[in-house]
Design a protein around this motif. Structure first.
Motif, PDB file in Angstrom:
ATOM      1  N   ILE A   1      16.507 -10.448  13.799  1.00  0.00           N
ATOM      2  CA  ILE A   1      16.806  -9.297  12.939  1.00  0.00           C
ATOM      3  C   ILE A   1      17.400  -8.137  13.724  1.00  0.00           C
ATOM      4  CG2 ILE A   1      15.726  -7.507  11.501  1.00  0.00           C
ATOM      5  CD1 ILE A   1      13.846  -9.582  10.424  1.00  0.00           C
ATOM      6  N   ASN A   2      18.493  -7.614  13.206  1.00  0.00           N
ATOM      7  CA  ASN A   2      19.053  -6.356  13.703  1.00  0.00           C
ATOM      8  C   ASN A   2      18.396  -5.206  12.943  1.00  0.00           C
ATOM      9  OD1 ASN A   2      21.000  -7.306  15.597  1.00  0.00           O
ATOM     10  ND2 ASN A   2      22.317  -7.929  13.900  1.00  0.00           N
ATOM     11  N   GLY A   3      17.862  -4.246  13.682  1.00  0.00           N
ATOM     12  CA  GLY A   3      17.216  -3.129  13.023  1.00  0.00           C
ATOM     13  C   GLY A   3      15.718  -3.338  12.929  1.00  0.00           C
ATOM     14  N   GLU A   4      15.057  -2.378  12.322  1.00  0.00           N
ATOM     15  CA  GLU A   4      13.601  -2.335  12.299  1.00  0.00           C
ATOM     16  C   GLU A   4      13.065  -2.642  10.909  1.00  0.00           C
ATOM     17  OE1 GLU A   4      10.011   0.860  13.381  1.00  0.00           O
ATOM     18  OE2 GLU A   4      12.127   1.458  13.502  1.00  0.00           O
ATOM     19  N   LEU A   5      11.956  -3.384  10.876  1.00  0.00           N
ATOM     20  CA  LEU A   5      11.199  -3.537   9.638  1.00  0.00           C
ATOM     21  C   LEU A   5      10.071  -2.519   9.646  1.00  0.00           C
ATOM     22  CD1 LEU A   5      10.950  -7.426   9.216  1.00  0.00           C
ATOM     23  CD2 LEU A   5      12.768  -5.859   8.519  1.00  0.00           C
ATOM     24  N   PHE A   6       9.812  -1.912   8.503  1.00  0.00           N
ATOM     25  CA  PHE A   6       8.825  -0.841   8.431  1.00  0.00           C
ATOM     26  C   PHE A   6       7.500  -1.296   7.815  1.00  0.00           C
ATOM     27  CE2 PHE A   6      13.005   1.143   8.354  1.00  0.00           C
ATOM     28  CZ  PHE A   6      12.884   2.029   9.413  1.00  0.00           C
ATOM     29  N   TYR A   7       7.501  -2.465   7.199  1.00  0.00           N
ATOM     30  CA  TYR A   7       6.298  -2.907   6.499  1.00  0.00           C
ATOM     31  C   TYR A   7       5.822  -4.285   6.940  1.00  0.00           C
ATOM     32  CZ  TYR A   7       2.936  -3.104   2.660  1.00  0.00           C
ATOM     33  OH  TYR A   7       1.772  -3.161   1.926  1.00  0.00           O
ATOM     34  N   LEU A   8       6.733  -5.209   7.075  1.00  0.00           N
ATOM     35  CA  LEU A   8       6.377  -6.603   7.265  1.00  0.00           C
ATOM     36  C   LEU A   8       6.283  -6.987   8.729  1.00  0.00           C
ATOM     37  CD1 LEU A   8       7.576  -9.608   5.226  1.00  0.00           C
ATOM     38  CD2 LEU A   8       7.865  -9.700   7.706  1.00  0.00           C
ATOM     39  N   ASP A   9       5.167  -7.631   9.098  1.00  0.00           N
ATOM     40  CA  ASP A   9       5.064  -8.359  10.355  1.00  0.00           C
ATOM     41  C   ASP A   9       4.218  -9.599  10.106  1.00  0.00           C
ATOM     42  OD1 ASP A   9       2.394  -7.524  10.331  1.00  0.00           O
ATOM     43  OD2 ASP A   9       2.625  -6.120  12.002  1.00  0.00           O
ATOM     44  N   GLY A  10       4.031 -10.409  11.140  1.00  0.00           N
ATOM     45  CA  GLY A  10       3.351 -11.687  10.952  1.00  0.00           C
ATOM     46  C   GLY A  10       1.939 -11.554  10.427  1.00  0.00           C
ATOM     47  N   ASN A  11       1.154 -10.664  11.018  1.00  0.00           N
ATOM     48  CA  ASN A  11      -0.235 -10.521  10.585  1.00  0.00           C
ATOM     49  C   ASN A  11      -0.324 -10.033   9.145  1.00  0.00           C
ATOM     50  OD1 ASN A  11      -1.599 -11.377  12.892  1.00  0.00           O
ATOM     51  ND2 ASN A  11      -1.389  -9.380  13.880  1.00  0.00           N
ATOM     52  N   TRP A  12       0.511  -9.044   8.796  1.00  0.00           N
ATOM     53  CA  TRP A  12       0.455  -8.564   7.419  1.00  0.00           C
ATOM     54  C   TRP A  12       0.832  -9.662   6.445  1.00  0.00           C
ATOM     55  CZ3 TRP A  12       4.144  -8.795   3.720  1.00  0.00           C
ATOM     56  CH2 TRP A  12       3.708  -8.374   2.456  1.00  0.00           C
ATOM     57  N   PHE A  13       1.915 -10.404   6.739  1.00  0.00           N
ATOM     58  CA  PHE A  13       2.358 -11.403   5.775  1.00  0.00           C
ATOM     59  C   PHE A  13       1.261 -12.423   5.503  1.00  0.00           C
ATOM     60  CE2 PHE A  13       4.275 -15.503   4.692  1.00  0.00           C
ATOM     61  CZ  PHE A  13       4.815 -15.145   3.466  1.00  0.00           C
ATOM     62  N   HIS A  14       0.593 -12.870   6.531  1.00  0.00           N
ATOM     63  CA  HIS A  14      -0.440 -13.874   6.304  1.00  0.00           C
ATOM     64  C   HIS A  14      -1.627 -13.298   5.544  1.00  0.00           C
ATOM     65  CE1 HIS A  14       1.319 -17.359   8.202  1.00  0.00           C
ATOM     66  NE2 HIS A  14       1.897 -16.514   9.024  1.00  0.00           N
ATOM     67  N   SER A  15      -1.923 -12.047   5.759  1.00  0.00           N
ATOM     68  CA  SER A  15      -2.987 -11.432   4.965  1.00  0.00           C
ATOM     69  C   SER A  15      -2.578 -11.296   3.507  1.00  0.00           C
ATOM     70  CB  SER A  15      -3.359 -10.058   5.535  1.00  0.00           C
ATOM     71  OG  SER A  15      -2.329  -9.110   5.312  1.00  0.00           O
ATOM     72  N   SER A  16      -1.289 -11.109   3.249  1.00  0.00           N
ATOM     73  CA  SER A  16      -0.812 -10.902   1.875  1.00  0.00           C
ATOM     74  C   SER A  16      -0.895 -12.161   1.030  1.00  0.00           C
ATOM     75  CB  SER A  16       0.640 -10.402   1.885  1.00  0.00           C
ATOM     76  OG  SER A  16       1.538 -11.463   2.197  1.00  0.00           O
ATOM     77  N   THR A  17      -1.027 -13.320   1.661  1.00  0.00           N
ATOM     78  CA  THR A  17      -1.111 -14.582   0.922  1.00  0.00           C
ATOM     79  C   THR A  17      -2.548 -14.915   0.519  1.00  0.00           C
ATOM     80  OG1 THR A  17      -1.361 -15.953   2.904  1.00  0.00           O
ATOM     81  CG2 THR A  17       0.888 -15.458   2.180  1.00  0.00           C
TER      82      THR A  17
END
Length: 330
Positions: free
Chosen positions: A280-296
């Motif tokens: 990815i070019n640029g920054e993500l402000f919300y999503l990372d690996g730990n958050w995504f797995h918690s969201s499921t």
């Protein structure tokens, strides 16, 4: 449906009038349910109109910045739209081994395309929205997406997504449903049906392709409106299906997405973070690996509802969120 209320001589949009007599302020009011409303103080109304398909408003709110409203439903707001669009776009792209071609159904404001174009591997992003008026005024007013609209990898098509997919010979690695919520009389509910997923959408995916769609409110009190039905419908078509959700402040609720493929979707949190850094070019402000797995991980009530849902979404047996589309306007 939503209503716009104004003071100081501005016109009214809606079927009722409710003016705050004690403050020099205009308000946007959205009906969440029959006995629940959600109001926003306004700086101004940037655009109001009725296209061939939808009732449209672009408003500048005091709390959430510029906001796009379609058929009386908040679609995205300037200060927190990154939450919705990062959740919609990045999980399928990161779960895919090497995505090169993407098709976005809807997405007329340009934010889904903006997030997708951060991925270095993508060679072609087709964005297909039915409503030229929505696209035109978002290009004009939503300055954050101007680079995306001008990007050489973006191919903008004004057409019904179903018709566009049917006529195209190419296949895609990722297909995204960035559609308005299914409301009675709205233009989108047919794109949440089993027949559409099975007969039109899935044949346009590559063998390892991934489909993702926004799936409406996923709150403890609202998840049975459409979320569980859309999940169960997609389960009838794809081998692997993953639901995930998070809170979006301007939607006044938890929101849900559903991702599906005939190949396993799971990648670990550490691997997702590695792919974010590499791809990815640029920054993500919300999503990372730990958050995504918690969201499921759903709470007990939602988990049981997803397991027990039996309805399959069809044109004849559709569910809708509260509100009405253009076909129900007087």
């Amino acid at each position: 449906m939503g209503e716009l209320f104004f003071v100081n001589g501005f016109p009214k949009c809606g079927h009722e009038t409710a003016i705050d007599q004690n403050h020099d302020v205009s308000w946007y009011e959205e009906v969440i349910d029959d006995d629940l409303k959600w109001s926003f103080a306004l700086n101004s109304v940037l655009h109001r109109g009725v296209s061939d398909y939808q009732d449209i408003a672009l408003i500048d709110t005091k709390h959430f910045g510029k906001a796009l409203v379609i058929d009386g439903k908040m679609q995205s707001a300037e200060v927190d739209e990154f939450i919705y669009h990062e959740c919609l776009i990045h999980p399928p792209l990161l779960c895919h081994p090497n995505p090169k071609r993407m098709f976005i159904m809807g997405g007329g404001e340009g934010s889904a395309a903006r997030e997708a174009l951060k991925h270095k591997s993508l060679e072609r992003v087709v964005m297909c929205d039915i409503d030229k008026e929505v696209v035109d005024f978002c290009r004009k007013h939503l300055t954050v997406n101007r680079e995306a609209f001008a990007h050489k990898k973006l191919h903008l098509v004004i057409n019904d997504a179903k018709a566009e997919l049917e006529k195209r010979n190419e296949r895609f690695d990722i297909i995204v449903g960035d559609l308005a919520d299914p409301v009675k009389g709205g233009p989108c509910y047919k794109l949440y049906t089993k027949s559409f997923y099975k007969n039109i959408l899935k044949p346009k995916l590559n063998e390892d392709g991934i489909f993702v769609t926004q799936a409406g409110p996923a709150g403890i009190l609202t998840h049975k409106e459409v979320f569980t039905s859309i999940y169960n419908t997609i389960k009838q078509v794809f081998k692997y299906v993953m639901a995930y959700a998070t809170h979006v402040p301007s939607f006044a609720d938890t929101w849900g997405w559903i991702m599906a493929s005939d190949q396993p979707l799971f990648i670990g949190a550490e691997e997702m973070d590695k792919r974010i850094d590499a791809r990815i070019n640029g920054e993500l402000f919300y999503l990372d690996g730990n958050w995504f797995h918690s969201s499921t991980t759903m709470n007990k009530t939602l988990s049981l509802s997803l397991l027990s849902e039996t309805q399959v979404y069809t044109e004849e047996n559709a569910r809708f969120i509260p509100g009405h589309g253009l076909a129900y306007r007087i």
